[in-house]
Design an enzyme around this catalytic site. Structure first.
Site, PDB file in Angstrom:
ATOM      1  N   LYS A 162      34.851  34.499 -14.732  1.00 11.91           N
ATOM      2  CA  LYS A 162      33.582  35.217 -14.592  1.00 11.91           C
ATOM      3  C   LYS A 162      33.403  36.186 -15.762  1.00 11.91           C
ATOM      4  O   LYS A 162      32.353  36.251 -16.381  1.00 11.91           O
ATOM      5  CB  LYS A 162      33.585  35.950 -13.255  1.00 11.91           C
ATOM      6  CG  LYS A 162      32.337  36.719 -12.955  1.00 11.91           C
ATOM      7  CD  LYS A 162      32.399  37.326 -11.567  1.00 11.91           C
ATOM      8  CE  LYS A 162      31.351  38.390 -11.409  1.00 11.91           C
ATOM      9  NZ  LYS A 162      31.388  39.055 -10.114  1.00 11.91           N
TER      10      LYS A 162
ATOM     11  N   GLU B 114      45.350  36.244 -18.280  1.00  9.22           N
ATOM     12  CA  GLU B 114      46.024  34.991 -17.903  1.00  9.22           C
ATOM     13  C   GLU B 114      45.213  33.777 -18.364  1.00  9.22           C
ATOM     14  O   GLU B 114      45.731  32.846 -18.978  1.00  9.22           O
ATOM     15  CB  GLU B 114      46.198  34.920 -16.373  1.00  9.22           C
ATOM     16  CG  GLU B 114      47.197  35.895 -15.792  1.00  9.22           C
ATOM     17  CD  GLU B 114      46.584  37.231 -15.405  1.00  9.22           C
ATOM     18  OE1 GLU B 114      45.499  37.588 -15.944  1.00  9.22           O
ATOM     19  OE2 GLU B 114      47.179  37.932 -14.583  1.00  9.22           O
TER      20      GLU B 114
ATOM     21  N   GLY C 186      34.087  37.164  -7.462  1.00 13.96           N
ATOM     22  CA  GLY C 186      35.062  36.137  -7.831  1.00 13.96           C
ATOM     23  C   GLY C 186      35.600  35.372  -6.628  1.00 13.96           C
ATOM     24  O   GLY C 186      35.651  34.147  -6.617  1.00 13.96           O
ATOM     25  N   ARG C 187      35.977  36.097  -5.580  1.00 14.89           N
ATOM     26  CA  ARG C 187      36.609  35.433  -4.420  1.00 14.89           C
ATOM     27  C   ARG C 187      35.594  34.739  -3.519  1.00 14.89           C
ATOM     28  O   ARG C 187      35.969  34.145  -2.517  1.00 14.89           O
ATOM     29  CB  ARG C 187      37.473  36.436  -3.655  1.00 14.89           C
ATOM     30  CG  ARG C 187      36.771  37.721  -3.256  1.00 14.89           C
ATOM     31  CD  ARG C 187      37.771  38.796  -2.818  1.00 14.89           C
ATOM     32  NE  ARG C 187      37.136  40.081  -2.572  1.00 14.89           N
ATOM     33  CZ  ARG C 187      36.915  41.001  -3.481  1.00 14.89           C
ATOM     34  NH1 ARG C 187      37.241  40.785  -4.735  1.00 14.89           N
ATOM     35  NH2 ARG C 187      36.345  42.157  -3.162  1.00 14.89           N
TER      36      ARG C 187
ATOM     37  N   GLU D 293      41.865  41.190  -0.766  1.00 10.46           N
ATOM     38  CA  GLU D 293      41.204  41.844  -1.914  1.00 10.46           C
ATOM     39  C   GLU D 293      39.919  42.528  -1.444  1.00 10.46           C
ATOM     40  O   GLU D 293      39.512  43.540  -1.999  1.00 10.46           O
ATOM     41  CB  GLU D 293      40.906  40.813  -3.023  1.00 10.46           C
ATOM     42  CG  GLU D 293      40.655  41.454  -4.384  1.00 10.46           C
ATOM     43  CD  GLU D 293      40.676  40.455  -5.548  1.00 10.46           C
ATOM     44  OE1 GLU D 293      41.743  40.253  -6.147  1.00 10.46           O
ATOM     45  OE2 GLU D 293      39.613  39.871  -5.857  1.00 10.46           O
TER      46      GLU D 293
ATOM     47  N   HIS E  20      58.641  24.857  12.679  1.00 10.11           N
ATOM     48  CA  HIS E  20      60.067  24.735  12.360  1.00 10.11           C
ATOM     49  C   HIS E  20      60.489  25.781  11.347  1.00 10.11           C
ATOM     50  O   HIS E  20      61.554  25.668  10.736  1.00 10.11           O
ATOM     51  CB  HIS E  20      60.362  23.332  11.823  1.00 10.11           C
ATOM     52  CG  HIS E  20      60.103  22.264  12.835  1.00 10.11           C
ATOM     53  ND1 HIS E  20      61.049  21.839  13.736  1.00 10.11           N
ATOM     54  CD2 HIS E  20      58.974  21.579  13.136  1.00 10.11           C
ATOM     55  CE1 HIS E  20      60.532  20.899  14.519  1.00 10.11           C
ATOM     56  NE2 HIS E  20      59.259  20.733  14.180  1.00 10.11           N
TER      57      HIS E  20
ATOM     58  N   LYS F  53      47.108  45.910 -14.270  1.00 16.61           N
ATOM     59  CA  LYS F  53      46.665  45.240 -15.506  1.00 16.61           C
ATOM     60  C   LYS F  53      46.795  46.194 -16.686  1.00 16.61           C
ATOM     61  O   LYS F  53      47.294  45.829 -17.749  1.00 16.61           O
ATOM     62  CB  LYS F  53      45.177  44.844 -15.401  1.00 16.61           C
ATOM     63  CG  LYS F  53      44.885  43.612 -14.585  1.00 16.61           C
ATOM     64  CD  LYS F  53      43.411  43.231 -14.802  1.00 16.61           C
ATOM     65  CE  LYS F  53      42.838  42.441 -13.657  1.00 16.61           C
ATOM     66  NZ  LYS F  53      41.390  42.267 -13.718  1.00 16.61           N
TER      67      LYS F  53
HETATM   68  O1  F6P Z   1      42.320  39.824  -9.560  1.00 14.17           O
HETATM   69  C1  F6P Z   1      41.139  40.447  -9.922  1.00 14.17           C
HETATM   70  C2  F6P Z   1      40.047  39.490 -10.258  1.00 14.17           C
HETATM   71  O2  F6P Z   1      39.006  40.237 -10.793  1.00 14.17           O
HETATM   72  C3  F6P Z   1      39.570  38.668  -9.078  1.00 14.17           C
HETATM   73  O3  F6P Z   1      38.712  39.332  -8.253  1.00 14.17           O
HETATM   74  C4  F6P Z   1      38.972  37.496  -9.778  1.00 14.17           C
HETATM   75  O4  F6P Z   1      38.762  36.451  -8.883  1.00 14.17           O
HETATM   76  C5  F6P Z   1      40.022  37.228 -10.829  1.00 14.17           C
HETATM   77  O5  F6P Z   1      40.445  38.521 -11.214  1.00 14.17           O
HETATM   78  C6  F6P Z   1      39.608  36.413 -12.016  1.00 14.17           C
HETATM   79  O6  F6P Z   1      38.591  37.015 -12.763  1.00 14.17           O
HETATM   80  P1  F6P Z   1      37.747  36.220 -13.827  1.00 14.17           P
HETATM   81  O7  F6P Z   1      37.037  35.109 -13.136  1.00 14.17           O
HETATM   82  O8  F6P Z   1      36.804  37.206 -14.417  1.00 14.17           O
HETATM   83  O9  F6P Z   1      38.693  35.667 -14.863  1.00 14.17           O
END
Ligand code: F6P
Length: 539
Positions: A209, A215, A269-270, A355, A386, A506
């Site tokens: 987003k 990452e 995002g979620r 979150e 189990h 972060k």
């Molecule tokens: O972990 C924090 C967060 O902002 C989430 O809410 C989001 O889904 C994720 O990082 C990834 O963010 P982006 O889509 O901006 O890379």
């Protein structure tokens, strides 16, 4: 209009629930069932192909009455309307919350700042449809003229968990494209995926987003470097697409403007798998199945928005969860799907639920003195029987659990399905009734073993029985939990749509990353400093 800012513990209904809790806390559900032969029918909601039985809970009609009053006291109805009407209810980020618009019909009218967003949504849906069809039919080709065989989704959090869970859950409906998900900044993750790929036939979907996430950008760059070892720069336009709100950064990465699928800041995002973030879903199962997923979610939205609270599935489930979280002090909730397809469902819900509602400051900006966000966990049954079921049955903690099952199996093996369903039904019965000392003795257990074989029972469960796992029913199920999250956030008087809690780690990680190559002074606590020095000395 802003969301209400009512402290739940000051409401009339909360006081009544507290008094009522004292009367009911030791009542055994077995006795509630014995004294009311209609109990199961009274506490069941049938809707579409959902059969939701919430009778195996430590509630009475009076409990439900007070919980429904609580929903009223905190102005839930008005809050729902605020969300659906595009008000900026994500106040701390100054944004509307309109994932519901993404799955609404074209004729709907969802406004942000007075502008109907449906035309934009449908333009992107058309783009997803066209792109999906080109890839799936082999019309769109890689740089050596071969059709695509593999798709790699590069994203993390909401840009990974939703698509990954849905693609896995709907694997029965999948086409021949092989899908991969790269999320962790752990280089071993991306390299394990890369080693399975042929650059000539792989399509990369970078989902972020913000397009600033460490990452995702690290993984995307590593993949780009690997790709450019076999292909030239121009080939990027054929092999890399992006989903983002940050078009500038996407272009700086080298992605062609035509290959960008936009999203909007009013999609959290979620809650974003319904947007172009779901592109990998569409590629994996075809556009029609992706659209059916959205249609299912829309049906649940309509139910949530219009149904009376008493028979409103997300509202009732949310209220019952508040009852355990805030009155019984339950520490966690389990979600147990009796379907191997939903293997990643609880992991997906962890982001959505924790979150969103893991907050300790209320909507007035004040510290909270009651419990909020539930801890969520789970694995599919029967495997979990189990593994951790011992603790649910005989441990010291109260763990309310949702049991999700499908009446029909997809491959139609009735023998397996009957065994699966017998376990599904037996577990909630066992959790309800337990086993008394007299019953254990009657089974002939030696007297020294009797206490170990007694089950107290009285362990609450909801049974969510769905006809069949399909794109549509999965959409309904996910939306059901999304709305449950919202209801609980309203009751707890917190902001469910921000996530400032993920920022501190972060920031510190970026600071530490720089220090690996510097010989600066010690600025950390002695534990962190020792660990950092240790890593630097041997890396
Ligand atoms: O972990 C924090 C967060 O902002 C989430 O809410 C989001 O889904 C994720 O990082 C990834 O963010 P982006 O889509 O901006 O890379």
């Amino acid at each position: 209009m802003a969301l209400p800012t009512i402290k739940p513990t000051t409401t009339n209904s909360w006081g009544k629930l507290q008094e009522h809790f004292e009367n009911i806390k030791d009542v055994h559900m077995k006795d509630l069932f014995a004294s009311d032969k209609d109990r199961a029918d009274k506490f069941t909601i049938k809707w579409e192909d959902f059969y939701v039985d919430f009778s195996k809970n430590r509630i009475t009609e009076e409990t439900l009455k007070h919980l429904l009053e609580l929903a009223k006291d905190v102005n839930l109805k008005e809050a729902i309307e605020s969300q659906f009407s595009g008000e900026k209810i994500n106040q701390t980020e100054g944004r509307a919350v309109l994932h519901t618009a993404l799955r609404a019909p074209k004729t709907a009218d969802f406004k942000v700042d007075g502008v109907n967003v449906m035309p934009e949504i449908y333009a992107v849906k058309e783009k997803i449809k066209g792109f999906t069809n080109e890839v799936v039919t082999g019309q769109r080709k890689g740089y050596t003229g071969k059709a695509f065989t593999d798709v790699v989704n590069i994203g993390i959090g909401g840009s990974d968990l939703g698509p990954a869970m849905v693609v896995d859950s709907l694997q029965y409906y999948k086409n021949d494209l092989t899908t991969h998900f790269v999320s962790n900044v752990d280089g071993d993750h991306v390299n394990e995926v890369i080693k399975k790929l042929n650059p000539e036939t792989t399509l990369f979907v970078i989902v972020s987003k913000t397009f600033t996430t460490q990452e995702t950008l690290s993984n995307a760059n590593t993949i780009k470097e690997w790709f450019l070892k076999s292909a030239n720069q121009e080939a990027i336009a054929q092999h890399f697409v992006a989903v983002s709100t940050n078009i500038k950064n996407v272009q700086a990465f080298g992605i062609d403007a035509n290959n960008v699928f936009p999203m909007w800041d009013w999609v959290g995002g979620r809650f974003s798998l319904w947007s172009a973030v779901g592109l990998t879903i569409s590629l994996a199962v075809g556009y029609d199945n992706y659209d059916a997923l959205l249609k299912g979610a829309n049906k649940m939205d309509e139910h949530f928005r219009n149904e009376d609270f008493k028979t409103n599935i997300p509202v009732v489930l949310a209220l019952i969860s508040v009852w355990y979280n805030n009155f019984f002090n339950a520490e966690s909730e389990a979600v147990i799907p009796y379907s191997q397809y939903l293997n990643q469902f609880a992991t997906y819900l962890q982001q959505g639920i924790m979150e969103s509602n893991g907050k300790s400051i209320d909507r007035n900006g004040n510290p909270i003195d009651y419990q909020t966000g539930t801890i969520i966990w789970g694995e599919p049954g029967t495997n979990s029987q189990h593994a951790f079921f011992q603790l649910i049955h005989q441990g010291t903690k109260l763990i309310p659990a949702d049991f999700i099952g499908f009446t029909k199996s997809l491959h139609g093996n009735q023998d397996h399905q009957d065994k699966l369903m017998s376990n599904f039904l037996a577990q909630t019965e066992a959790l309800l009734n337990g086993k008394t000392e007299a019953e254990v003795k009657a089974e002939g257990a030696s007297s020294d073993l009797v206490p170990f074989k007694v089950f107290q029972g009285n362990k609450p469960t909801n049974t969510i029985f769905i006809n069949k796992l399909s794109p549509e029913s999965l959409g309904e199920l996910i939306a059901m939990y999304e709305h449950k999250i919202f209801v609980q956030g309203i009751i707890w008087n917190i902001f469910s749509y921000d996530q400032f809690g993920v920022e501190l780690g972060k920031q510190l990680a970026n600071k530490i990353l720089q220090e690996f190559d510097e010989s600066g002074e010690n600025t950390h606590d002695s534990s962190t400093q020792n660990l950092l020095n240790y890593y630097k000395s041997i890396r």
